[in-house]
Every structure is written in C-alpha cells, then in structure tokens.
Design a protein around this motif. Structure first.
Motif, short mmCIF file in Angstrom:
data_model
loop_
_atom_site.label_atom_id
_atom_site.label_comp_id
_atom_site.label_asym_id
_atom_site.label_seq_id
_atom_site.Cartn_x
_atom_site.Cartn_y
_atom_site.Cartn_z
N PRO A 181 0.81 -1.23 0.00
CA PRO A 181 0.00 0.00 0.00
C PRO A 181 0.84 1.27 0.00
O PRO A 181 0.46 2.26 -0.64
CB PRO A 181 -0.83 -0.13 1.28
N TYR A 193 0.48 4.76 -2.35
CA TYR A 193 0.30 6.11 -1.85
C TYR A 193 1.48 7.01 -2.19
O TYR A 193 1.29 8.21 -2.42
CB TYR A 193 0.03 6.08 -0.35
N LEU A 248 -3.47 2.66 9.20
CA LEU A 248 -4.22 2.02 8.12
C LEU A 248 -4.04 0.51 8.11
O LEU A 248 -4.95 -0.23 7.69
CB LEU A 248 -3.79 2.61 6.77
N ASN A 298 -6.94 -2.29 8.16
CA ASN A 298 -7.00 -3.42 7.25
C ASN A 298 -7.10 -4.75 8.01
O ASN A 298 -7.78 -5.68 7.56
CB ASN A 298 -5.77 -3.44 6.35
N TRP A 336 -8.10 3.40 -0.30
CA TRP A 336 -7.76 2.03 0.13
C TRP A 336 -8.86 1.07 -0.32
O TRP A 336 -8.60 -0.10 -0.64
CB TRP A 336 -7.60 2.00 1.64
N TRP A 355 -8.63 -0.28 -4.51
CA TRP A 355 -7.99 -1.39 -3.82
C TRP A 355 -7.17 -2.28 -4.76
O TRP A 355 -6.07 -2.73 -4.40
CB TRP A 355 -9.04 -2.23 -3.09
N LEU A 382 -3.69 -1.31 -5.09
CA LEU A 382 -2.83 -1.63 -3.96
C LEU A 382 -2.40 -3.09 -4.02
O LEU A 382 -1.27 -3.42 -3.64
CB LEU A 382 -3.55 -1.38 -2.63
#
Length: 205
Positions: A19, A23, A41, A45, A75, A79, A82
């Motif tokens: 992730p 970002y 975060l 998750n 997120w 997704w 990621l």
C-alpha cells in the motif's frame, strides 16, 4: 516427511501487496509518511481481514479523519491498485503443483469483501483445492487458532503440510505447530524448495 498439501499465502507470495508504494505514487512520499503516521491504516486493514465489512470499515475510518478522507477511501475505491501486480512465476508454481496432483491450499489474511472482489480480477484465486480466508474464519495470522482451524478442516497432520509465507512471524507460528515452512523471498527460492521436496520435477522452471 512426506508432504500431503502445499499451502500458499497470497499477499506478497502470489499478489504484491505494498500500500505504501501506491500512496507514494498518488500523494507523494512525504504526505504518505504523514498519513501513515497519523492513521493506522494497517490496523484498519486487520479489522477487515478479521471479517469486518470492507466498505463500512474503511469509509468510517475515512470519515473519522476528515483531512485524509479522500486518501483513506482510496484504500477501498482503488484497492486493486494496492493489490497488484500478480507474481506470475508463483502462479505458475501453483498450477504446476496442481497439474501433478498435489493438493494446494491458500491461507491468507484477506477480508470477505476484498477477497470476493479479488476473485473477479485474479482467476487463479479459484484454483485452490481449499481456501482458508481469515475474514471468513474470524481470526488472522499469526494467531495460532487460524492454523489449528486449517488442521481441523483438512485433516492432514501438521508435519505433512508445507506452508509458504513472506512474513517471519507467520512462519514461526506455523513451525511451532509442526508445519513444514518456507519463508518466501521470491518465486525462485520457492520453486527450488518445491523441487527439493520432490513435489516438482528437477527440470521444472
């Protein structure tokens, strides 16, 4: 000892999961560092991976941090970016094992909703003989209960399971239960281990 089933983790074994990399690309490294310092975060998750609702959990976290609301929602909304790309050589090893009749399981920390979505994007996720998904099990690695649940369901003695995971803590707990283990650092090493165990032919790439 003979191996009766091979168990794959998914994140960073079959699909890259970074992730922070996503970002860094979309908001820049400096802002990403600030975001991750101010909002946990990964704990968010983990809640999803334990079975909490994929959308509601992430959106509630976003609403609780208005400055980061749009970034946190990504997120969920982005997704798949990621959770990419696929580690294709690992998928090839999965398929080579199945072609030889070796039972192949997944044991993964993955949310219910996120795993359902991932299956629509990555067809190989439907190719396991058994899939142990933490969101459905209500517990995440490395809690010993999740390994116990696998043992209870598959009925295979722990010493006859070979498990690959990229996280040392997950590997240590599996080993403590008597599983055979492989710390995944890349598909080449994993393939070599499978060949050394006689699960794939020596000439297999």
């Amino acid at each position: 000892m003979t191996i009766d089933a091979v168990i794959f983790d998914i994140g960073n074994v079959l699909i890259e999961w970074h992730p922070e990399r996503y970002y860094d690309r979309v908001i820049g490294e400096a802002r990403r560092r600030r975001l991750f310092a101010e909002v946990d975060l990964h704990a968010m998750n983990d809640r999803v991976d334990r079975g909490e609702d994929f959308t509601a959990t992430i959106y509630a976290t976003a609403d609780a941090h208005p400055e980061w609301r749009d970034a946190i929602r990504q997120w969920h909304d982005n997704w798949i970016e990621l959770a990419s790309p696929v580690i294709e050589p690992s998928v090839a090893l999965l398929r080579a094992l199945r072609a030889r009749g070796v039972p192949v399981f997944a044991l993964t920390n993955f949310g219910i909703g996120s795993f359902a979505y991932a299956r629509t994007q990555y067809p190989f996720l439907d190719e396991f003989d058994r899939s142990y998904v933490s969101g459905h099990m209500g517990v995440i690695k490395p809690d010993p209960r999740i390994y116990e649940m696998v043992e209870e369901d598959c009925g295979i003695a722990p010493g006859r399971l070979l498990f690959a995971d990229d996280r040392p803590d997950n590997i240590r707990m599996a080993a403590a239960r008597g599983w055979q283990t492989h710390l995944f650092e890349g598909p080449d090493g994993w393939g070599a281990r499978l060949r050394a165990e006689g699960l794939l032919p020596a000439e297999a790439a």
